[in-house]
Design an enzyme around this catalytic site. Structure first.
Site, PDB file in Angstrom:
ATOM      1  N   THR A 195       0.822  -1.217   0.000  1.00  0.00           N
ATOM      2  CA  THR A 195       0.000   0.000   0.000  1.00  0.00           C
ATOM      3  C   THR A 195       0.848   1.256   0.000  1.00  0.00           C
ATOM      4  O   THR A 195       0.491   2.262  -0.601  1.00  0.00           O
ATOM      5  CB  THR A 195      -0.931  -0.013   1.225  1.00  0.00           C
ATOM      6  OG1 THR A 195      -1.873  -1.059   1.059  1.00  0.00           O
ATOM      7  CG2 THR A 195      -1.647   1.301   1.420  1.00  0.00           C
TER       8      THR A 195
ATOM      9  N   THR B 234       1.476  -4.596   4.254  1.00  0.00           N
ATOM     10  CA  THR B 234       1.269  -4.887   5.685  1.00  0.00           C
ATOM     11  C   THR B 234       0.567  -6.222   5.912  1.00  0.00           C
ATOM     12  O   THR B 234       0.641  -6.780   6.998  1.00  0.00           O
ATOM     13  CB  THR B 234       0.409  -3.778   6.324  1.00  0.00           C
ATOM     14  OG1 THR B 234      -0.852  -3.724   5.648  1.00  0.00           O
ATOM     15  CG2 THR B 234       1.112  -2.439   6.244  1.00  0.00           C
TER      16      THR B 234
END
Ligand code: DGL
Length: 328
Positions: free
Chosen positions: A20, A93
Site C-alpha cells: 500500500t 502490511t
C-alpha cells in the site's frame, strides 16, 4: 542518536517490494497498484537529508508474496547489508509480520527495519512517509544491530518474532502478541523501552526453496471435524497446529495428531494471543500423550511463524526446535 561523519556518509539501503505504501490508482481502472519507487517516496519526505541507496526486487501486493519472494529478498539483503548503514524494507502490511520473521530466521545478524502504510498515497492519513522516515531512523541507529529485524509502524518498533497486524485498517494496527515493545521513534530519535533478547535463530539461507505446501497449518476450533482435520494434514511433510487455550487439543482430533507425529514433525502452537503453552500446575499430565508421541510444544510463536520456521527447517534438513530467548 548521533552518527560519526563516516557513518553519516554511508547510505542506508531502502528495498521497495510494493504494498500500500507505494500504491497509486490506475488512471483507467481506478485499481490501486504498487507503482511508486522507494526513491520517489523518500524524495517526498521533507527534511530527509541522509544518503539512501534504492533497490526494487519486485513490486507486489504482499498477499501475493511467496517463499520465493522472501528468499529473493533475503538474498538481496545479504548482498547489500554490509555495505550500507542499515537496511529498510518497504513491504505490504498483510504479510509484513511473516516476511520480517522469515528474514529474522535467515539473517539474524542483519538489522532490518520493515515499514509500510495502512493508507495509500494521496489519501487522508497517508502514513507511508512517516513510517519510512522512522524506519530509516531505526536502521541508522547505533542500536540497530542489537534490535535485529523489526517492524516500524506508527512510531512503534516491534520485534519480528512477536509483531502482529491486529487491526485491518487502523494506523495503530501493529502491536505484539506478548506485549513486547522494543522502542518508539519520535522526532527522529529512537527511544528504547525494553531489554533486547537473543534467540536461537536458524541463521542460514536455504539453498533450496522452502515448499509452500510442505507444512500443513491448522487453527483449531471447538468441535473440530475429525475427517476435515485428517484431510487437512494428510501428506504434509510437517504439521503446525494452533491449539486452544494453553494448548488444549480436543479429543476428537488427538489420535489424528499423534498419528501424524509418528510420521512427520508436528508443532503445537497456541491460538491465544499470549500466555504459556502448557499449564501443568492447573492441568497435570494433560500433555503427557502428546509429548510422549513426539509433538513439539512451540511456546513463543504463533502458527504462521511456526510454519515458516518448520518450512525453513525442512528446506535446511534441520530438526525443529522451539524458538527460545534469553537476555543479551
Ligand atoms: N495489498 C495489501 C498488502 O500489500 C495492502 C495492505 C498494505 O500494504 O497495507 O499487504
Amino acid at each position: 542518536m548521533t552518527q560519526t561523519a563516516a557513518e553519516a556518509d554511508i547510505p542506508t539501503a531502502v528495498i521497495a517490494t510494493g504494498g500500500t505504501i507505494a500504491m497509486l490508482a490506475d488512471p483507467a481502472s481506478g485499481v490501486r497498484r504498487p507503482t511508486l519507487s522507494g526513491a520517489t517516496l523518500a524524495a517526498a519526505i521533507r527534511g530527509l537529508e541522509v544518503p539512501l541507496a534504492h533497490f526494487q526486487p519486485y513490486a507486489i501486493g504482499s498477499e501475493d508474496a511467496t517463499f520465493a519472494h522472501w528468499l529473493q529478498l533475503a538474498r538481496e539483503i545479504a548482498a547489500v547489508a554490509d555495505a550500507h548503514a542499515g537496511v529498510v524494507v518497504m513491504h505490504g502490511t498483510d504479510t509484513m509480520e511473516e516476511a520480517a520473521y522469515f528474514m529474522a530466521e535467515c539473517l539474524p545478524d542483519a538489522p532490518i527495519s520493515f515499514c509500510g502504510a495502512m493508507r495509500p498515497p494521496g489519501t487522508l492519513g497517508y502514513d507511508g512517509g512517516r513510517n519510512l522516515l522512522d524506519a530509516i531512523t531505526v536502521a541508522r541507529s547505533p542500536l540497530a544491530p542489537r534490535l535485529g529485524t523489526v517492524v516500524v509502524m506508527n512510531h512503534e518498533v516491534l520485534p519480528a518474532w512477536d509483531v502482529i497486524k491486529s487491526d485491518s485498517v487502523a494506523l495503530s494496527s501493529f502491536s505484539t502478541r506478548h506485549g513486547t515493545r522494543i522502542a518508539t521513534v519520535h522526532d527522529r530519535q529512537l527511544r528504547p523501552l525494553s531489554l533486547p533478547l537473543r534467540f536461537n535463530w536458524l541463521g542460514e539461507l536455504p539453498a533450496v526453496l522452502p515448499r509452500a505446501d510442505a507444512v500443513a497449518y491448522v487453527r483449531l476450533t471447538g468441535s473440530p471435524g475429525p475427517r476435515r482435520f485428517a484431510d487437512a494434514i494428510a501428506g504434509a511433510e510437517g504439521v503446525v497446529v494452533e491449539a486452544l487455550g494453553a494448548g488444549s487439543v480436543p479429543a476428537a482430533v488427538r489420535a489424528q495428531l499423534l498419528g501424524a507425529a509418528a510420521q512427520v514433525p508436528v508443532v503445537l502452537s497456541g491460538r491465544a494471543l499470549s500466555g504459556p503453552l502448557q499449564d501443568e500446575e492447573s492441568y497435570p499430565h494433560a500433555w503427557d500423550d502428546l509429548l510422549g508421541g513426539g509433538v513439539i510444544l512451540e511456546k513463543r510463536l504463533d502458527g504462521p511463524r511456526a510454519r515458516i520456521r518448520l518450512s525453513l527447517c525442512l528446506a535446511l534438513g534441520r530438526e525443529y526446535r522451539p524458538l527460545e530467548a534469553d537476555l543479551i
